[in-house]
Design an enzyme around this catalytic site. Structure first.
Site, PDB file in Angstrom:
ATOM      1  N   LYS A  13       1.821  14.087  43.006  1.00 47.59           N
ATOM      2  CA  LYS A  13       1.380  14.573  44.329  1.00 47.59           C
ATOM      3  C   LYS A  13       0.501  15.818  44.177  1.00 47.59           C
ATOM      4  O   LYS A  13      -0.589  15.888  44.721  1.00 47.59           O
ATOM      5  CB  LYS A  13       2.604  14.923  45.214  1.00 47.59           C
ATOM      6  CG  LYS A  13       3.583  13.769  45.384  1.00 47.59           C
ATOM      7  CD  LYS A  13       4.776  14.151  46.247  1.00 47.59           C
ATOM      8  CE  LYS A  13       5.705  15.207  45.662  1.00 47.59           C
ATOM      9  NZ  LYS A  13       6.449  14.792  44.455  1.00 47.59           N
ATOM     10  N   ARG A  89      10.423  15.322  53.956  1.00 46.69           N
ATOM     11  CA  ARG A  89      11.326  14.821  52.924  1.00 46.69           C
ATOM     12  C   ARG A  89      12.579  14.212  53.498  1.00 46.69           C
ATOM     13  O   ARG A  89      13.394  13.675  52.757  1.00 46.69           O
ATOM     14  CB  ARG A  89      11.756  16.006  52.068  1.00 46.69           C
ATOM     15  CG  ARG A  89      11.053  16.092  50.738  1.00 46.69           C
ATOM     16  CD  ARG A  89      11.589  17.338  50.064  1.00 46.69           C
ATOM     17  NE  ARG A  89      11.487  17.261  48.650  1.00 46.69           N
ATOM     18  CZ  ARG A  89      10.439  17.704  47.955  1.00 46.69           C
ATOM     19  NH1 ARG A  89       9.404  18.194  48.557  1.00 46.69           N
ATOM     20  NH2 ARG A  89      10.457  17.621  46.650  1.00 46.69           N
ATOM     21  N   ARG A 128       5.383  19.705  31.923  1.00 45.32           N
ATOM     22  CA  ARG A 128       4.487  20.326  32.906  1.00 45.32           C
ATOM     23  C   ARG A 128       4.395  21.833  32.724  1.00 45.32           C
ATOM     24  O   ARG A 128       5.366  22.517  32.444  1.00 45.32           O
ATOM     25  CB  ARG A 128       4.970  20.035  34.325  1.00 45.32           C
ATOM     26  CG  ARG A 128       4.190  20.840  35.375  1.00 45.32           C
ATOM     27  CD  ARG A 128       4.371  20.360  36.779  1.00 45.32           C
ATOM     28  NE  ARG A 128       5.759  20.248  37.170  1.00 45.32           N
ATOM     29  CZ  ARG A 128       6.164  19.639  38.262  1.00 45.32           C
ATOM     30  NH1 ARG A 128       5.281  19.068  39.062  1.00 45.32           N
ATOM     31  NH2 ARG A 128       7.435  19.582  38.555  1.00 45.32           N
ATOM     32  N   ARG A 161       8.223  25.574  35.459  1.00 44.75           N
ATOM     33  CA  ARG A 161       9.057  25.761  36.652  1.00 44.75           C
ATOM     34  C   ARG A 161      10.528  25.774  36.251  1.00 44.75           C
ATOM     35  O   ARG A 161      10.934  25.014  35.375  1.00 44.75           O
ATOM     36  CB  ARG A 161       8.794  24.610  37.638  1.00 44.75           C
ATOM     37  CG  ARG A 161       7.621  24.869  38.541  1.00 44.75           C
ATOM     38  CD  ARG A 161       7.183  23.661  39.318  1.00 44.75           C
ATOM     39  NE  ARG A 161       8.229  22.958  40.039  1.00 44.75           N
ATOM     40  CZ  ARG A 161       8.000  21.940  40.866  1.00 44.75           C
ATOM     41  NH1 ARG A 161       6.753  21.530  41.074  1.00 44.75           N
ATOM     42  NH2 ARG A 161       8.989  21.337  41.472  1.00 44.75           N
ATOM     43  N   ARG A 172      17.137  16.136  41.563  1.00 43.06           N
ATOM     44  CA  ARG A 172      15.967  16.005  42.446  1.00 43.06           C
ATOM     45  C   ARG A 172      15.673  14.541  42.717  1.00 43.06           C
ATOM     46  O   ARG A 172      15.306  14.155  43.833  1.00 43.06           O
ATOM     47  CB  ARG A 172      14.749  16.697  41.803  1.00 43.06           C
ATOM     48  CG  ARG A 172      14.882  18.227  41.820  1.00 43.06           C
ATOM     49  CD  ARG A 172      13.991  18.888  40.777  1.00 43.06           C
ATOM     50  NE  ARG A 172      12.579  18.676  40.994  1.00 43.06           N
ATOM     51  CZ  ARG A 172      11.637  18.873  40.069  1.00 43.06           C
ATOM     52  NH1 ARG A 172      11.995  19.286  38.852  1.00 43.06           N
ATOM     53  NH2 ARG A 172      10.380  18.664  40.351  1.00 43.06           N
TER      54      ARG A 172
HETATM   55  P1  AP5 Z   1       2.571  16.732  39.512  1.00 44.35           P
HETATM   56  O1  AP5 Z   1       1.296  16.299  40.127  1.00 44.35           O
HETATM   57  O2  AP5 Z   1       2.819  18.191  39.371  1.00 44.35           O
HETATM   58  O3  AP5 Z   1       3.812  16.028  40.247  1.00 44.35           O
HETATM   59  P2  AP5 Z   1       4.390  16.188  41.711  1.00 44.35           P
HETATM   60  O4  AP5 Z   1       4.461  14.843  42.329  1.00 44.35           O
HETATM   61  O5  AP5 Z   1       3.663  17.243  42.461  1.00 44.35           O
HETATM   62  O6  AP5 Z   1       5.877  16.618  41.339  1.00 44.35           O
HETATM   63  P3  AP5 Z   1       6.786  17.840  41.792  1.00 44.35           P
HETATM   64  O7  AP5 Z   1       7.804  18.009  40.705  1.00 44.35           O
HETATM   65  O8  AP5 Z   1       5.983  19.029  42.170  1.00 44.35           O
HETATM   66  O9  AP5 Z   1       7.468  17.236  43.061  1.00 44.35           O
HETATM   67  P4  AP5 Z   1       8.756  17.683  43.738  1.00 44.35           P
HETATM   68  O10 AP5 Z   1       8.700  16.880  44.979  1.00 44.35           O
HETATM   69  O11 AP5 Z   1       9.971  17.534  42.904  1.00 44.35           O
HETATM   70  O12 AP5 Z   1       8.592  19.262  43.890  1.00 44.35           O
HETATM   71  P5  AP5 Z   1       8.104  20.213  45.083  1.00 44.35           P
HETATM   72  O13 AP5 Z   1       7.354  21.318  44.491  1.00 44.35           O
HETATM   73  O14 AP5 Z   1       7.510  19.428  46.194  1.00 44.35           O
HETATM   74  O15 AP5 Z   1       2.657  16.017  38.084  1.00 44.35           O
HETATM   75  C1  AP5 Z   1       3.748  16.230  37.209  1.00 44.35           C
HETATM   76  C2  AP5 Z   1       3.247  16.341  35.751  1.00 44.35           C
HETATM   77  O16 AP5 Z   1       2.709  15.088  35.327  1.00 44.35           O
HETATM   78  C3  AP5 Z   1       2.127  17.363  35.572  1.00 44.35           C
HETATM   79  O17 AP5 Z   1       2.304  18.008  34.354  1.00 44.35           O
HETATM   80  C4  AP5 Z   1       0.851  16.523  35.575  1.00 44.35           C
HETATM   81  O18 AP5 Z   1      -0.149  17.100  34.784  1.00 44.35           O
HETATM   82  C5  AP5 Z   1       1.334  15.205  34.991  1.00 44.35           C
HETATM   83  N1  AP5 Z   1       0.667  14.047  35.595  1.00 44.35           N
HETATM   84  C6  AP5 Z   1       0.342  13.887  36.917  1.00 44.35           C
HETATM   85  N2  AP5 Z   1      -0.242  12.677  37.104  1.00 44.35           N
HETATM   86  C7  AP5 Z   1      -0.250  12.068  35.895  1.00 44.35           C
HETATM   87  C8  AP5 Z   1      -0.713  10.781  35.451  1.00 44.35           C
HETATM   88  N3  AP5 Z   1      -1.284   9.916  36.296  1.00 44.35           N
HETATM   89  N4  AP5 Z   1      -0.562  10.462  34.129  1.00 44.35           N
HETATM   90  C9  AP5 Z   1       0.009  11.370  33.268  1.00 44.35           C
HETATM   91  N5  AP5 Z   1       0.454  12.590  33.642  1.00 44.35           N
HETATM   92  C10 AP5 Z   1       0.334  12.930  34.934  1.00 44.35           C
HETATM   93  O19 AP5 Z   1       9.515  20.762  45.637  1.00 44.35           O
HETATM   94  C11 AP5 Z   1      10.332  21.587  44.841  1.00 44.35           C
HETATM   95  C12 AP5 Z   1      11.626  21.883  45.582  1.00 44.35           C
HETATM   96  O20 AP5 Z   1      11.350  22.613  46.782  1.00 44.35           O
HETATM   97  C13 AP5 Z   1      12.434  20.665  46.044  1.00 44.35           C
HETATM   98  O21 AP5 Z   1      13.263  20.166  45.022  1.00 44.35           O
HETATM   99  C14 AP5 Z   1      13.208  21.257  47.230  1.00 44.35           C
HETATM  100  O22 AP5 Z   1      14.337  21.993  46.787  1.00 44.35           O
HETATM  101  C15 AP5 Z   1      12.228  22.230  47.853  1.00 44.35           C
HETATM  102  N6  AP5 Z   1      11.406  21.609  48.921  1.00 44.35           N
HETATM  103  C16 AP5 Z   1      10.063  21.394  48.906  1.00 44.35           C
HETATM  104  N7  AP5 Z   1       9.657  20.784  50.029  1.00 44.35           N
HETATM  105  C17 AP5 Z   1      10.770  20.606  50.794  1.00 44.35           C
HETATM  106  C18 AP5 Z   1      11.002  20.016  52.066  1.00 44.35           C
HETATM  107  N8  AP5 Z   1      10.001  19.473  52.788  1.00 44.35           N
HETATM  108  N9  AP5 Z   1      12.275  19.981  52.532  1.00 44.35           N
HETATM  109  C19 AP5 Z   1      13.288  20.526  51.834  1.00 44.35           C
HETATM  110  N10 AP5 Z   1      13.146  21.093  50.614  1.00 44.35           N
HETATM  111  C20 AP5 Z   1      11.882  21.146  50.098  1.00 44.35           C
HETATM  112 ZN    ZN Z   2       4.191  19.151  43.195  1.00 41.38          ZN
END
Ligand code: AP5
Ligand code: ZN
Length: 217
Positions: A13, A89, A128, A161, A172
Site C-alpha cells: 500500500k 480498517r 523493510r 519499524r 497484525r
Molecule cells: P509497503 O508498501 O511498505 O507495505 P504496506 O502495505 O504499506 O504495509 P504496512 O506494514 O505499512 O501496512 P500495515 O497496514 O500493517 O501498517 P500501517 O502503517 O497502515 O511494503 C512492504 C515492504 O515490501 C517494503 O519494504 C517494500 O519495499 C516491499 N515491497 C512492496 N511492494 C513490493 C513488491 N511488489 N515486490 C517486492 N517487494 C515489495 O499501520 C500500522 C499500525 O497502525 C496498525 O497495525 C494499527 O495498529 C495502526 N493503524 C493504522 N491505521 C489504522 C486504522 N485505520 N485503524 C486502527 N488502527 C490503525
Molecule cells: Zn504502509
C-alpha cells in the site's frame, strides 16, 4: 480520484500510494504514517498508539475517524481527491467514511484490494526500511536504497519499524483478517471492489492499479 487501498501488512500500500498521489494529483492519507508521527513527537495519542501498534492491535475507531475527518476538512491537497492507505480498517470506520463523504457530496470511485498470500509477507516486513519523516519505504533486498541505510532524497538514516518483527506481524495479520476482511465485503456489495495480484513486482502491480483508475475515468 477517490480511492482506497486495502491489503495486509507488507502488501505494498505504502509503496504504490505515492505513485497514485503523483499521477492523479490527489492527497495520500496513510493513517499508520500519521500515527508514527505522533509516536515520534511523543504526544499523548502517540504514547497510547505505540503500545497498540507494537501489540499488532487497532487504535480506536473514533480516533482514526477524527484524524481522517480533519485531513479531509483541512488538507488542501485533498481537494482534488485522495488515496486512503490503512483506512478504513473496520466496518464502523467504513460506515463513518461514507457519512463524511455524503456530507461533502463526494463519492468513492473504487476500492483496490492488494491480494497476496500471508506467507510472502514475512520477508517483505522483516526486510523493510523506512525514512521516518517522509514515510518513504525501501527493502534491504527487493528495493534497496542507493546507499546502504540512508534515504535517497535526504541522505538521512533509514530505520526499521518497531512493529516489523515476526511476532507482531502474526498479530497484525490476525487483525487484518478478522477486522478488515469484513470491510472488503462491505465494498464488494457496493460494487466498488477491484482485486489485483500484489505478489508481482512493484511496476507490474502499478500497471494493474493504474488501468483500474484509467478505465474508471
Ligand atoms: P509497503 O508498501 O511498505 O507495505 P504496506 O502495505 O504499506 O504495509 P504496512 O506494514 O505499512 O501496512 P500495515 O497496514 O500493517 O501498517 P500501517 O502503517 O497502515 O511494503 C512492504 C515492504 O515490501 C517494503 O519494504 C517494500 O519495499 C516491499 N515491497 C512492496 N511492494 C513490493 C513488491 N511488489 N515486490 C517486492 N517487494 C515489495 O499501520 C500500522 C499500525 O497502525 C496498525 O497495525 C494499527 O495498529 C495502526 N493503524 C493504522 N491505521 C489504522 C486504522 N485505520 N485503524 C486502527 N488502527 C490503525
Ligand atoms: Zn504502509
Amino acid at each position: 480520484l477517490r480511492t482506497i487501498l486495502v491489503g495486509p501488512p507488507g502488501a505494498g500500500k505504502g509503496t504504490q500510494a505515492p505513485r497514485i498521489r503523483d499521477e492523479f494529483c490527489v492527497c495520500h492519507l496513510a493513517t499508520g504514517d500519521m500515527l508514527r508521527e505522533q509516536v515520534q513527537a511523543k504526544t499523548p495519542l502517540g504514547v497510547q498508539a505505540k503500545k497498540i501498534m507494537d501489540a499488532g492491535g487497532l487504535v480506536s475507531d473514533d480516533i482514526m475517524v477524527g484524524i481522517i475527518q480533519d485531513q479531509l476538512d483541512n488538507n488542501k491537497a485533498c481537494k482534488n481527491g485522495f488515496v486512503l492507505d490503512g483506512f478504513p480498517r473496520t466496518v464502523p470506520q467504513a460506515q463513518k467514511l461514507d457519512g463524511m463523504l455524503n456530507a461533502r457530496g463526494e463519492k468513492l470511485d473504487s476500492v483496490v484490494q492488494l491480494l497476496i498470500d500471508d506467507q510472502l509477507l514475512i520477508s517483505r516486513i522483516t526486510g523493510r526500511l523506512i525514512h521516518g519523516p517522509s514515510g518513504r519505504t525501501y527493502h534491504k533486498e527487493f528495493n534497496p536504497p542507493k546507499k546502504a541505510g540512508v534515504d535517497d532524497v535526504t541522505g538521512e538514516k533509514l530505520i526499521q519499524r518497531s512493529d516489523d518483527n515476526v511476532d507482531t506481524l502474526r498479530k497484525r495479520l490476525a487483525s487484518f483478517h478478522a477486522q478488515t476482511g469484513p470491510v472488503v465485503d462491505y465494498y464488494r456489495t457496493k460494487g466498488l471492489w477491484h482485486g489485483i495480484d500484489a505478489a508481482q513486482s512493484p511496476s507490474v502491480v502499478w500497471d494493474s492499479m493504474r488501468s483500474i483508475f484509467v478505465a474508471k475515468k
